[in-house]
Design an enzyme around this catalytic site. Sequence first.
Site, mmCIF file in Angstrom:
data_model
loop_
_atom_site.group_PDB
_atom_site.id
_atom_site.type_symbol
_atom_site.label_atom_id
_atom_site.label_comp_id
_atom_site.label_asym_id
_atom_site.label_seq_id
_atom_site.Cartn_x
_atom_site.Cartn_y
_atom_site.Cartn_z
ATOM 1 N N GLN A 178 6.912 -22.860 23.869
ATOM 2 C CA GLN A 178 6.189 -23.489 24.971
ATOM 3 C C GLN A 178 6.445 -24.992 24.951
ATOM 4 O OE1 GLN A 178 2.573 -21.770 23.394
ATOM 5 N NE2 GLN A 178 2.119 -20.874 25.396
ATOM 6 N N ASP A 229 6.814 -22.609 30.264
ATOM 7 C CA ASP A 229 5.505 -23.194 30.568
ATOM 8 C C ASP A 229 5.613 -24.607 31.136
ATOM 9 O OD1 ASP A 229 4.591 -20.845 29.557
ATOM 10 O OD2 ASP A 229 3.486 -21.696 27.877
ATOM 11 N N ASP A 246 7.546 -18.046 32.390
ATOM 12 C CA ASP A 246 6.153 -18.328 32.769
ATOM 13 C C ASP A 246 5.973 -19.798 33.151
ATOM 14 O OD1 ASP A 246 5.710 -15.712 32.011
ATOM 15 O OD2 ASP A 246 4.858 -16.215 30.058
ATOM 16 N N ARG A 294 4.336 -12.372 36.426
ATOM 17 C CA ARG A 294 3.562 -11.381 35.682
ATOM 18 C C ARG A 294 2.153 -11.921 35.486
ATOM 19 N NH1 ARG A 294 6.095 -11.685 29.502
ATOM 20 N NH2 ARG A 294 6.044 -13.946 29.240
ATOM 21 N N TRP A 347 -1.017 -12.965 33.227
ATOM 22 C CA TRP A 347 -1.232 -13.442 31.862
ATOM 23 C C TRP A 347 -2.585 -12.916 31.403
ATOM 24 C CZ3 TRP A 347 -2.516 -19.213 30.412
ATOM 25 C CH2 TRP A 347 -2.670 -19.313 29.021
#
Length: 429
Positions: free
Chosen positions: A233, A256, A283, A347, A349
């Site tokens: 991340q 991220d 993500d 998606r 989380w």
Amino acid sequence: MNVFRTMRTVVIAVLAVVALGAAPAQAHQPPSPQVPPGTSTRPVLSQAEARPFTVDNYLGWSGTYAAPVRDRWRPAPAVAHRGRPDFVVGPSIGAHGARFTSVQAAVNAAFRAGGTRRLSIAVLPGTYTATVFIPAGTPPLTLYGAGPAADVRLEYSLDATVTPAAWAAQVNPSGQYVAGDPAWDMFQSCATRTSATIGLCATVVWAQSTDLQLRGLTITNTLLDTVDRGTHQALALRTDADRTQLDSMRLISRQDTFMANANDTASIARVLVRGSFIEGDTDFVFGRASAVFEHTRFHLVSTRKASGGVIFAPNTAPAYPYGFLVLHCAITADAGYQAAPTGFLGRAWDQGAGATGYLPGITPNGQLVIRDSYEGPGFNQATPWAPAATTARPFTAPVAEGRDLNNPNANRLWEYRNVGQSAAPPVPA
């Protein structure tokens, strides 16, 4: 750019200016190939079902999730300044009126100025290599680039896998954060963590103040491709408070990139992003906020992670119907993904459910609608939604007539009236 040339018959007037951060104009959009109800792996809303998913609803409620209050927030685009800015940051003191050489010092000055009047910080072209923390209690603030966004760069290299002690030494080598400074508590909240790794503190710009406007800046977490394709991340921007506005921004990282968050897990935090560019591979647009993205380009890259990349990962409060709204946007992928289309639009989380598994009505259940947007090549057309993060809960959505769009036992990721190669259902073999 080739991607914009391929959109010429789609939304050219809307999207050709996105990369430049200009105010886009409307354009004719051809018929969408998306037909409701879609499939359980690629659900499509009907016109009636799509009706509630509007900017006014996503941004029109404040207060707590348990008792939301009608509170319409629809701000005009952030402007660079009205007259002379209150503070100027530049590569050197005195250049074009610069009083500060660090953005953090100017933020501290704005905090200490206090009051309720909106203050402005102009950042002159240059590269500013440091973190920036904007604490709660800062007056309404507009932080803007005094030049093209690509020329005003806030950047740092941060990896969530390091220890809190290593993070503290890295971001505060010369005492940028000291006791008594406005951002000291934010720094300490991360430096004193007892966890093995720093986690979501690995962000270049972190804001906890309400009524924040960011305009015309490039924020980059320069960790980028220096690490493997594993879990690294590396946030460029994290916002935690209500009424956060981004205009003509460039946010760049890999995993991220942008966390549109709600620091108080019981309360609604609204975010509005317009005319911006966001790049990443995992993500890279995520969080709990009720966020609207308009005329923004999301770009999936394969330079670190050559397959299975994911754009959106909302963790919306389970009973709240409004998570992310993506409207009149462009969703694109680089040549690597176009050659092997394995990208995912998003998606859910399932935050906090690693030990328990997904608990309907308790675990966050990400909500997102992509509508009236362009979906370019590079994405999985049959299954564009990946299993949930944290739990690997398989993606499934109802398709039966009269379906409940907020069924806690199903996913809440939807599409409506999109165009482009990846918007079309796959051609049967």
